[in-house]
Motif scaffolding. Structure first.
Motif, PDB file in Angstrom:
ATOM      1  N   ASP A 247       0.301  -1.466   0.185  1.00 26.08           N
ATOM      2  CA  ASP A 247       0.070  -0.080  -0.069  1.00 26.08           C
ATOM      3  C   ASP A 247       1.038   0.960  -0.059  1.00 26.08           C
ATOM      4  O   ASP A 247       2.155   1.090   0.440  1.00 26.08           O
ATOM      5  CB  ASP A 247      -1.116  -0.019   0.923  1.00 26.08           C
ATOM      6  N   SER A 248       0.526   2.203  -0.238  1.00 24.75           N
ATOM      7  CA  SER A 248       0.760   3.544  -0.187  1.00 24.75           C
ATOM      8  C   SER A 248       2.354   4.047   0.799  1.00 24.75           C
ATOM      9  O   SER A 248       3.320   4.334   1.044  1.00 24.75           O
ATOM     10  CB  SER A 248       0.216   4.786  -0.020  1.00 24.75           C
ATOM     11  N   LEU A 249       2.147   2.942   2.363  1.00 23.37           N
ATOM     12  CA  LEU A 249       2.835   3.767   3.030  1.00 23.37           C
ATOM     13  C   LEU A 249       3.703   2.465   3.108  1.00 23.37           C
ATOM     14  O   LEU A 249       5.131   3.219   3.666  1.00 23.37           O
ATOM     15  CB  LEU A 249       2.073   3.176   4.645  1.00 23.37           C
ATOM     16  N   GLU A 250       3.436   1.342   2.938  1.00 21.92           N
ATOM     17  CA  GLU A 250       4.376  -0.088   2.236  1.00 21.92           C
ATOM     18  C   GLU A 250       5.502   0.396   1.554  1.00 21.92           C
ATOM     19  O   GLU A 250       6.506   0.579   1.603  1.00 21.92           O
ATOM     20  CB  GLU A 250       3.541  -0.769   2.434  1.00 21.92           C
ATOM     21  N   LEU A 251       5.094   1.740   0.552  1.00 26.57           N
ATOM     22  CA  LEU A 251       5.910   1.650  -0.720  1.00 26.57           C
ATOM     23  C   LEU A 251       6.431   2.849   0.062  1.00 26.57           C
ATOM     24  O   LEU A 251       7.217   3.119  -1.176  1.00 26.57           O
ATOM     25  CB  LEU A 251       4.492   1.869  -1.375  1.00 26.57           C
TER      26      LEU A 251
ATOM     27  N   VAL B 207      -0.917  11.228   1.555  1.00 27.39           N
ATOM     28  CA  VAL B 207      -0.649  10.988   0.580  1.00 27.39           C
ATOM     29  C   VAL B 207      -0.152  10.991  -1.168  1.00 27.39           C
ATOM     30  O   VAL B 207      -0.024  11.399  -1.822  1.00 27.39           O
ATOM     31  CB  VAL B 207       0.372  10.109   0.656  1.00 27.39           C
ATOM     32  N   ASN B 208      -1.824  11.262  -1.414  1.00 28.99           N
ATOM     33  CA  ASN B 208      -2.217  11.069  -2.501  1.00 28.99           C
ATOM     34  C   ASN B 208      -2.831  12.536  -3.010  1.00 28.99           C
ATOM     35  O   ASN B 208      -3.592  12.903  -3.213  1.00 28.99           O
ATOM     36  CB  ASN B 208      -3.875  10.805  -2.516  1.00 28.99           C
TER      37      ASN B 208
ATOM     38  N   ASN C  58       2.906   7.431 -18.133  1.00 28.57           N
ATOM     39  CA  ASN C  58       3.485   8.940 -17.567  1.00 28.57           C
ATOM     40  C   ASN C  58       2.214   9.480 -17.933  1.00 28.57           C
ATOM     41  O   ASN C  58       1.640  10.387 -17.320  1.00 28.57           O
ATOM     42  CB  ASN C  58       4.189  10.378 -18.252  1.00 28.57           C
ATOM     43  N   ARG C  59       0.727   8.818 -18.279  1.00 24.87           N
ATOM     44  CA  ARG C  59      -0.690   8.844 -18.032  1.00 24.87           C
ATOM     45  C   ARG C  59      -1.405   8.583 -16.859  1.00 24.87           C
ATOM     46  O   ARG C  59      -2.553   8.738 -16.622  1.00 24.87           O
ATOM     47  CB  ARG C  59      -1.335   8.747 -19.676  1.00 24.87           C
ATOM     48  N   ALA C  60      -0.609   8.221 -15.811  1.00 21.16           N
ATOM     49  CA  ALA C  60      -0.975   7.151 -14.828  1.00 21.16           C
ATOM     50  C   ALA C  60      -1.977   8.414 -13.880  1.00 21.16           C
ATOM     51  O   ALA C  60      -0.391   7.828 -12.799  1.00 21.16           O
ATOM     52  CB  ALA C  60       0.067   5.998 -14.473  1.00 21.16           C
ATOM     53  N   ASN C  61      -2.251   9.334 -13.400  1.00 20.83           N
ATOM     54  CA  ASN C  61      -2.320   9.415 -12.954  1.00 20.83           C
ATOM     55  C   ASN C  61      -3.377   9.897 -11.181  1.00 20.83           C
ATOM     56  O   ASN C  61      -3.828   8.564 -11.432  1.00 20.83           O
ATOM     57  CB  ASN C  61      -2.953  11.757 -13.192  1.00 20.83           C
ATOM     58  N   CYS C  62      -3.758  10.573 -10.571  1.00 24.32           N
ATOM     59  CA  CYS C  62      -4.775  10.293  -9.602  1.00 24.32           C
ATOM     60  C   CYS C  62      -6.174  11.481  -9.297  1.00 24.32           C
ATOM     61  O   CYS C  62      -5.585  12.216  -9.560  1.00 24.32           O
ATOM     62  CB  CYS C  62      -3.966  10.244  -8.544  1.00 24.32           C
ATOM     63  N   GLN C  63      -6.940  11.351  -9.988  1.00 20.49           N
ATOM     64  CA  GLN C  63      -7.597  11.989 -10.315  1.00 20.49           C
ATOM     65  C   GLN C  63      -7.497  12.844  -8.566  1.00 20.49           C
ATOM     66  O   GLN C  63      -8.192  13.967  -9.461  1.00 20.49           O
ATOM     67  CB  GLN C  63      -9.019  11.797 -10.220  1.00 20.49           C
ATOM     68  N   MET C  64      -8.084  12.114  -7.863  1.00 18.30           N
ATOM     69  CA  MET C  64      -8.005  12.538  -5.988  1.00 18.30           C
ATOM     70  C   MET C  64      -6.770  13.492  -6.027  1.00 18.30           C
ATOM     71  O   MET C  64      -6.962  14.685  -5.295  1.00 18.30           O
ATOM     72  CB  MET C  64      -8.699  11.778  -5.126  1.00 18.30           C
TER      73      MET C  64
ATOM     74  N   VAL D 122       0.534   5.009  -9.922  1.00 24.76           N
ATOM     75  CA  VAL D 122      -0.331   6.513 -10.232  1.00 24.76           C
ATOM     76  C   VAL D 122       1.350   7.386  -9.755  1.00 24.76           C
ATOM     77  O   VAL D 122       1.721   7.183  -9.535  1.00 24.76           O
ATOM     78  CB  VAL D 122      -1.451   6.833  -9.798  1.00 24.76           C
ATOM     79  N   ASN D 123       0.964   8.932 -10.661  1.00 23.86           N
ATOM     80  CA  ASN D 123       1.973   9.741 -10.917  1.00 23.86           C
ATOM     81  C   ASN D 123       2.536  10.200  -8.870  1.00 23.86           C
ATOM     82  O   ASN D 123       4.007  10.073  -9.367  1.00 23.86           O
ATOM     83  CB  ASN D 123       1.510  11.015 -11.427  1.00 23.86           C
ATOM     84  N   PHE D 124       2.234  10.360  -8.222  1.00 23.01           N
ATOM     85  CA  PHE D 124       2.040  11.176  -7.090  1.00 23.01           C
ATOM     86  C   PHE D 124       2.631   9.868  -6.191  1.00 23.01           C
ATOM     87  O   PHE D 124       3.977  10.781  -5.695  1.00 23.01           O
ATOM     88  CB  PHE D 124       0.432  11.700  -5.711  1.00 23.01           C
ATOM     89  N   MET D 125       2.935   8.494  -5.987  1.00 20.78           N
ATOM     90  CA  MET D 125       3.821   7.960  -5.577  1.00 20.78           C
ATOM     91  C   MET D 125       4.971   7.706  -6.156  1.00 20.78           C
ATOM     92  O   MET D 125       5.445   7.579  -5.566  1.00 20.78           O
ATOM     93  CB  MET D 125       2.722   6.514  -6.199  1.00 20.78           C
TER      94      MET D 125
END
Length: 305
Positions: free
Chosen positions: A39-43, A113-114, A82-88, A61-64
């Motif tokens: 998950d985001s924390l583990e990553l 983090v998102n 590079n199109r892998a974004n997060c709408q949130m 996605v990009n923020f990660m």
């Protein structure tokens, strides 16, 4: 053909001294080729400790990928599409966050983090869905600014007994807000022996009807509980894919079968191979922004490890 691509990826990884990190929402074939899935924390934690590699291929996605680049500035971080974004992540702008800080100058800023790197640079501390309650509880004040997910902000406020100032008012994940109370009620009928777990990004009326509320990392741990034989999973559908891979003797049912994060599915084996071969698409964060954003991320890591 798939086996040939996987062999090519393995050879390129050795040649480039690369590591592949993948989020839990990646499809089965990406999970299987990754060196680490989490998950985001583990990553975040893993990316901060990638001492042995020179290159990080980030399947998410990009923020990660930006976060990995911020906390591992000596590594080359590549996002296979590079199109892998997060709408949130794009729902909170730097200007909006600065305005909230000006309006509430005594409130600390907890940024999910998102979010993009430039908004992270304005955060007191960053959080993930796995540690949001703990992070908010560590704050000194009675209220806090939270962006950009309203549901996680509300959840964190309840967990900590503090007041959340949510920015923007309706920041959300389109996947998790798909889930409705009716889905939980139907799952009780369809799977009477199963427990139901949902993500904190779900609406409050959904969370209240579930047996558990967990981050995806929490769901992975919950699935290993020997008391649980069947689990209805209220998050992106490929988390159930990972749970079944790791617990083949148990049953996992998606709460909704249309709960897809479309940009998570942009990453393919072919794109991972091409990213390694051509070293594209490199994620570069402005040095000044990265320096400021690193403060909030590191504060989170210090509290979480």
């Amino acid at each position: 053909m798939t086996n040939e691509i996987i062999t090519e990826i393995e050879e390129l990884k050795k040649e480039k001294n690369a590591i592949i990190l993948a989020h839990n929402y990646q499809p089965k074939e990406i999970q299987e080729v990754a060196d680490f899935v989490g998950d985001s924390l583990e990553l975040c934690i893993k990316a901060s400790k990638v001492d042995e590699a020179d290159m990080i291929i980030f399947c998410g996605v990009n923020f990660m990928a930006e976060t990995a680049a911020i906390i591992s500035p000596d590594k080359k971080v590549l996002l296979p599409d590079n199109r892998a974004n997060c709408q949130m992540a794009d729902m909170i702008s730097l200007e909006e966050l600065k305005a909230a800080k000006k309006e509430h100058p005594d409130s600390e800023v907890v940024l999910y983090v998102n979010s993009r790197a430039e908004t992270k640079s304005e955060a007191t501390i960053v959080c993930t869905s796995a540690n949001a309650g703990k992070i908010v509880s560590s704050l000194k004040g009675d209220d806090f600014i939270f962006a950009p997910d309203k549901n996680l902000g509300i959840y964190s406020a309840k967990a900590s007994g503090k007041k959340a100032i949510i920015v923007p008012e309706d920041g959300h994940c389109y996947v998790h807000t798909m889930f409705k109370p009716e889905d939980i009620k139907q799952a009780r009928i369809d799977y009477p022996n199963a427990k139901i777990v949902v993500h904190p990004e779900c609406n409050d009326d959904v969370r209240q009807l579930a047996d558990y509320v967990e981050s995806t990392g929490g769901m992975v741990r919950l699935a290993k509980d020997p008391e649980i034989k069947e689990l209805v999973v209220g998050t992106e559908i490929d988390l159930a894919t990972r749970l079944k891979r790791e617990n083949p003797d148990k049953e996992f049912y998606p709460l909704r079968r249309d709960a897809f994060c479309l940009t998570m599915k942009l990453i393919t084996l072919e794109k991972i191979r091409d990213a390694l071969k051509e070293e594209k698409y490199e994620v570069i964060v402005d040095e000044e922004i990265a320096k400021k954003a690193r403060v909030g991320i590191q504060r989170m890591l210090d509290l979480s490890q």
